[in-house]
Design an enzyme around this catalytic site. Sequence first.
Site, PDB file in Angstrom:
ATOM      1  N   SER A 222      -7.140  89.779  34.726  1.00 40.74           N
ATOM      2  CA  SER A 222      -5.790  89.869  34.157  1.00 40.74           C
ATOM      3  C   SER A 222      -5.871  89.985  32.643  1.00 40.74           C
ATOM      4  CB  SER A 222      -4.949  88.654  34.573  1.00 40.74           C
ATOM      5  OG  SER A 222      -5.567  87.446  34.164  1.00 40.74           O
ATOM      6  N   MET A 223      -5.005  90.848  32.085  1.00 35.56           N
ATOM      7  CA  MET A 223      -5.029  91.136  30.655  1.00 35.56           C
ATOM      8  C   MET A 223      -3.640  91.022  30.033  1.00 35.56           C
ATOM      9  SD  MET A 223      -7.802  94.292  30.574  1.00 35.56           S
ATOM     10  CE  MET A 223      -6.767  95.397  31.556  1.00 35.56           C
ATOM     11  N   GLY A 224      -2.827  90.110  30.566  1.00 34.24           N
ATOM     12  CA  GLY A 224      -1.509  89.877  29.996  1.00 34.24           C
ATOM     13  C   GLY A 224      -0.634  91.115  30.077  1.00 34.24           C
ATOM     14  N   GLY A 227      -1.802  94.545  31.490  1.00 27.98           N
ATOM     15  CA  GLY A 227      -2.014  94.788  32.918  1.00 27.98           C
ATOM     16  C   GLY A 227      -3.248  94.093  33.455  1.00 27.98           C
ATOM     17  N   GLY A 253      -0.211  84.519  36.844  1.00 25.06           N
ATOM     18  CA  GLY A 253      -1.563  84.676  37.390  1.00 25.06           C
ATOM     19  C   GLY A 253      -1.681  84.141  38.802  1.00 25.06           C
ATOM     20  N   ASP A 254      -0.999  83.029  39.077  1.00 22.84           N
ATOM     21  CA  ASP A 254      -1.022  82.453  40.421  1.00 22.84           C
ATOM     22  C   ASP A 254      -0.352  83.393  41.419  1.00 22.84           C
ATOM     23  OD1 ASP A 254      -2.089  80.239  39.113  1.00 22.84           O
ATOM     24  OD2 ASP A 254      -0.117  79.314  38.874  1.00 22.84           O
TER      25      ASP A 254
END
Length: 311
Positions: A222-224, A227, A253-254
């Site tokens: 994950s890259m905020g 994307g 994220g969850d």
Amino acid sequence: MRIITVTLNPALDKTAVLDTLHPGELNRLRDVTVDAGGKGVNVSKMIAALGGESLASGFIGGGSGDEIARTLSSLGIGHDFVRIASPTRTNLKIVDQGSRLTELNEPGPSVCREELDHLRHTLQAHAGPDSLFVFSGSLPAGVGKDIYRDLIDLVRDGGATAFLDADGEAFAQAVDAGPTFIKPNRFELLQFFGADSSADMQTLIRLCRKLLDKGVGRIALSMGGDGALFVSGDDVFACPGLAVAAQSSVGAGDSMVGAVAYGTVTNLSWRDTAALAMASSAGAVTTVGTKPPSREVVDELLRRVRFVELA
């Protein structure tokens, strides 16, 4: 295949909104909501929102632990927690008018050896070839940094599949157990390898492939707002972030992990699973607190997911 989420350090998440946070001054909160939280609990809530089922496990204690159990029951989510003597923590999350998140998280309870042994027996009883375990979140006091590695080995001895979403030393040790899926963020990946924060996409891909060499099956990095990068033995692609009306990044994220677990047990392709993960994560950003997005919101966002081929 059934999903068992394991949250060793769950929480009651109290989320409040204010216009501007003024440190050292009186701040009046509004729109206060209280949710059952903790990373694995959030994963279970996302799975339920997508129409799937899971069993939530881990540790709960005290009145706050009772509230988590009641909330999950009200959502139709089954649970088999180990009760501990210390009360479950309560976390405060403050969102200001710029959608900036300030988190005030309690350290959590202390777990004794007998309680940890009880959890091992509980998880072992659920482990089998038809089970997928999701291990995620921080660790309570009294639990060693090798706990996720040990629990992954435990359930895989029973034939189960294991997913991991952790950070720091707990992540570093658990990776050696070769979980089927992991979801680090960009910072956690670079921290694990001691890499420079300016790393480009090709460097990120190279580092992810090093984790595949360790026995990891698939990775969602994950890259905020940028994307996510999806890496497996056969495929490398990115999905740009989706522009949404942000309320809070808590639980995004969850929700991604929950969607990947749901896609896995419903036999979606890796690309369809990735698209569902992107839509679920973006949808979570539009909700207040740790509430998951509805299936309708996810389906609407699915139509906007794009793929960028990288290898």
